[in-house]
Design a protein around this motif. Sequence first.
Motif, PDB file in Angstrom:
ATOM      1  N   ASP A  39       0.821  -1.225   0.000  1.00 16.04           N
ATOM      2  CA  ASP A  39       0.000   0.000   0.000  1.00 16.04           C
ATOM      3  C   ASP A  39       0.849   1.267   0.000  1.00 16.04           C
ATOM      4  O   ASP A  39       0.304   2.371   0.165  1.00 16.04           O
ATOM      5  CB  ASP A  39      -0.890   0.054   1.260  1.00 16.04           C
ATOM      6  CG  ASP A  39      -1.985  -0.997   1.269  1.00 16.04           C
ATOM      7  OD1 ASP A  39      -2.551  -1.269   0.198  1.00 16.04           O
ATOM      8  OD2 ASP A  39      -2.272  -1.547   2.357  1.00 16.04           O
ATOM      9  N   ASP A  41       2.380   3.399  -2.011  1.00 15.48           N
ATOM     10  CA  ASP A  41       2.045   4.591  -2.808  1.00 15.48           C
ATOM     11  C   ASP A  41       0.767   5.251  -2.297  1.00 15.48           C
ATOM     12  O   ASP A  41       0.688   6.481  -2.178  1.00 15.48           O
ATOM     13  CB  ASP A  41       1.844   4.227  -4.290  1.00 15.48           C
ATOM     14  CG  ASP A  41       3.157   3.872  -4.974  1.00 15.48           C
ATOM     15  OD1 ASP A  41       4.188   4.497  -4.653  1.00 15.48           O
ATOM     16  OD2 ASP A  41       3.151   2.946  -5.813  1.00 15.48           O
ATOM     17  N   SER A  42      -0.222   4.428  -1.993  1.00 13.63           N
ATOM     18  CA  SER A  42      -1.502   4.954  -1.501  1.00 13.63           C
ATOM     19  C   SER A  42      -1.355   5.539  -0.102  1.00 13.63           C
ATOM     20  O   SER A  42      -2.031   6.520   0.239  1.00 13.63           O
ATOM     21  CB  SER A  42      -2.554   3.852  -1.446  1.00 13.63           C
ATOM     22  OG  SER A  42      -2.479   3.036  -2.567  1.00 13.63           O
ATOM     23  N   GLN A  45       0.204   8.935  -0.427  1.00 13.95           N
ATOM     24  CA  GLN A  45      -0.812   9.851  -0.948  1.00 13.95           C
ATOM     25  C   GLN A  45      -1.687  10.394   0.179  1.00 13.95           C
ATOM     26  O   GLN A  45      -1.879  11.609   0.320  1.00 13.95           O
ATOM     27  CB  GLN A  45      -1.632   9.094  -2.003  1.00 13.95           C
ATOM     28  CG  GLN A  45      -2.500   9.940  -2.907  1.00 13.95           C
ATOM     29  CD  GLN A  45      -3.746  10.428  -2.213  1.00 13.95           C
ATOM     30  OE1 GLN A  45      -4.046  11.617  -2.257  1.00 13.95           O
ATOM     31  NE2 GLN A  45      -4.445   9.537  -1.549  1.00 13.95           N
ATOM     32  N   SER A  46      -2.213   9.501   1.022  1.00 16.92           N
ATOM     33  CA  SER A  46      -3.090   9.933   2.126  1.00 16.92           C
ATOM     34  C   SER A  46      -2.333  10.779   3.139  1.00 16.92           C
ATOM     35  O   SER A  46      -2.828  11.811   3.605  1.00 16.92           O
ATOM     36  CB  SER A  46      -3.665   8.713   2.859  1.00 16.92           C
ATOM     37  OG  SER A  46      -4.487   7.961   2.013  1.00 16.92           O
ATOM     38  N   ASP A 156      -4.927   5.813   0.257  1.00 16.49           N
ATOM     39  CA  ASP A 156      -5.743   6.178  -0.907  1.00 16.49           C
ATOM     40  C   ASP A 156      -7.002   6.974  -0.593  1.00 16.49           C
ATOM     41  O   ASP A 156      -7.950   6.950  -1.366  1.00 16.49           O
ATOM     42  CB  ASP A 156      -6.157   4.902  -1.663  1.00 16.49           C
ATOM     43  CG  ASP A 156      -6.027   5.105  -3.166  1.00 16.49           C
ATOM     44  OD1 ASP A 156      -5.363   6.074  -3.576  1.00 16.49           O
ATOM     45  OD2 ASP A 156      -6.597   4.302  -3.927  1.00 16.49           O
ATOM     46  N   GLN A 158      -8.709  10.883   0.346  1.00 17.58           N
ATOM     47  CA  GLN A 158      -8.424  12.289   0.069  1.00 17.58           C
ATOM     48  C   GLN A 158      -9.038  13.173   1.153  1.00 17.58           C
ATOM     49  O   GLN A 158     -10.156  12.926   1.580  1.00 17.58           O
ATOM     50  CB  GLN A 158      -9.092  12.703  -1.242  1.00 17.58           C
ATOM     51  CG  GLN A 158      -8.829  11.741  -2.348  1.00 17.58           C
ATOM     52  CD  GLN A 158      -8.124  12.417  -3.492  1.00 17.58           C
ATOM     53  OE1 GLN A 158      -7.254  13.280  -3.284  1.00 17.58           O
ATOM     54  NE2 GLN A 158      -8.520  12.070  -4.692  1.00 17.58           N
ATOM     55  N   HIS A 295     -13.299   8.501   0.372  1.00 21.41           N
ATOM     56  CA  HIS A 295     -12.815   7.117   0.273  1.00 21.41           C
ATOM     57  C   HIS A 295     -13.693   6.520  -0.798  1.00 21.41           C
ATOM     58  O   HIS A 295     -14.911   6.478  -0.649  1.00 21.41           O
ATOM     59  CB  HIS A 295     -13.003   6.410   1.622  1.00 21.41           C
ATOM     60  CG  HIS A 295     -12.656   4.953   1.587  1.00 21.41           C
ATOM     61  ND1 HIS A 295     -13.395   4.023   0.904  1.00 21.41           N
ATOM     62  CD2 HIS A 295     -11.621   4.271   2.159  1.00 21.41           C
ATOM     63  CE1 HIS A 295     -12.844   2.831   1.043  1.00 21.41           C
ATOM     64  NE2 HIS A 295     -11.764   2.949   1.804  1.00 21.41           N
TER      65      HIS A 295
END
Length: 337
Positions: A39, A41-42, A45-46, A156, A158, A295
Motif C-alpha cells: 500500500d 504509494d496509496s 498519498q493519504s 488512498d 483524500q 474514500h
Amino acid sequence: NLHLSWDGVMDPDQSLFEAALMTQPKANATILMLARNSDVDSAVQSVTQLEDKLNRNVGYPWVFLNEEPFSEEFKRRVSNVISGVAKFGQIPQEHWFQSDWIDEEKAQASRDEMVSQNIIYGGSVSYRNMCRFNSGFFFRHSLLQEYKWYWRVEPDVQFHCHIDYDPFRYMEEHNKTYGYTVTLEEYVQTIPTLWAATKEFIAGHPEHIPQDNSMSYLSYDNGDSYNLCHFWSNFQIADMDFWRGEAYIQYFEHLDSTGGFYYERWGDAPVHSIAAALFQSKDKIHFFDDIGHEHRPFTHCPQRDGAWTRGKCGCDPERSFDDTRWSCLERRERIFN
Ligand code: GDP
Ligand code: MN
C-alpha cells in the motif's frame, strides 16, 4: 511557514490561524494507519494530504501498523512526507489471525457461499482478519497504549479541505468520544446474525445501556430489527478509552465468541457503530460535517455554514454522499443534534 493563497499573495488569515494552531496545547492523540507494504504509494498519498491540510500545523505523531514487518521502503517513503514523528509497529499474531477454535470447514463453506453471491470481500480471509483486528485489537497495540485519541486514516483517501482547528481538541472540549463523516447502510448478507448477537448481549448487560442512547439511529422498531445504519469506519476520530472500557470489551468478546467475524463477514464499522450508539449517550457522537473526506466510491463534502469556502475545499458539494438515498444522515438528524 507562510501560506500563499490562490493568487500567490500571502493570506494573512491563513498564516494567523496556522501560527495559532501551532502554539495551542495538544491532545494525547495519534494518527493511525493500518497498511500493507504493497500500500506504500496509496499510504504516501493519504499522508501527504493530511499533513498538508492539517498536521504540519499541529504535528501529531503517526502510527503505522501491519501484521508483517514494514519494509525499509515503506518506512523511508512514508517518513519522508511526515512533518514530525512516525512509528511503525507489527501486530502480534494472536491479534490478527483466525483463532484455532474456529471451524475452518464451516468458515470455508460460508466464504464459498458469499463468493457465489458476489459479496464484496466474501471470499477473503485476510479481510476478515482485518475487520476483527479493527474491531477488537488495534487499541491494545503497544504503540497505542500511551494515547487516548486516534484518527484512523486509510491508504488512498483524500482530504478535500483545509482544517483550521484541531479536531482532537474539539472532541475533548465538547466531551465527544466518536466522530465520523459518512453514515450509510451495511450489506445485510455480511452480518446476518450480528443483530441477534447484539440483542443477546443487551439482554444480559442492561447496565451498559444508558437511557439516552441512540437506539433510534440503529433501529426503526425500538431495537427489534437493525436498520443497517452505521458510521463508515475508514474515517474515525475517536477515544480509545471507549473501546478499552468494560462495556465494549465485553461486547467484543461476546461477538467474537460466536465466530461471526469468520462464519459471516462482520465489518468493524457496524460493530463499532452499534457499540458507540448503545453504550453511551447520543451526545458523545459527532458528525465532522466540515471535514471533506473521500474514500472511494463516496465523498463527504461540506455544504453548510460556509464551511466549503472557509476550508478552501476542492470537492464538489453537489456530489456529497449526504444527499444520496444511501446516506443515513437524514435518519441521524432526527436523532443527534
Ligand atoms: P475497504 O475500505 O473496506 O475496501 O478495505 P481496505 O482494503 O481499504 O482495508 C481497510 C484498511 O485495512 C486499510 O487501511 C488497509 O490498508 C488495511 N488492510 C486491509 N487488509 C489488510 C491486510 O491484510 N494487512 C494489513 N496490514 N492491512 C490491511
Ligand atoms: Mn479502504
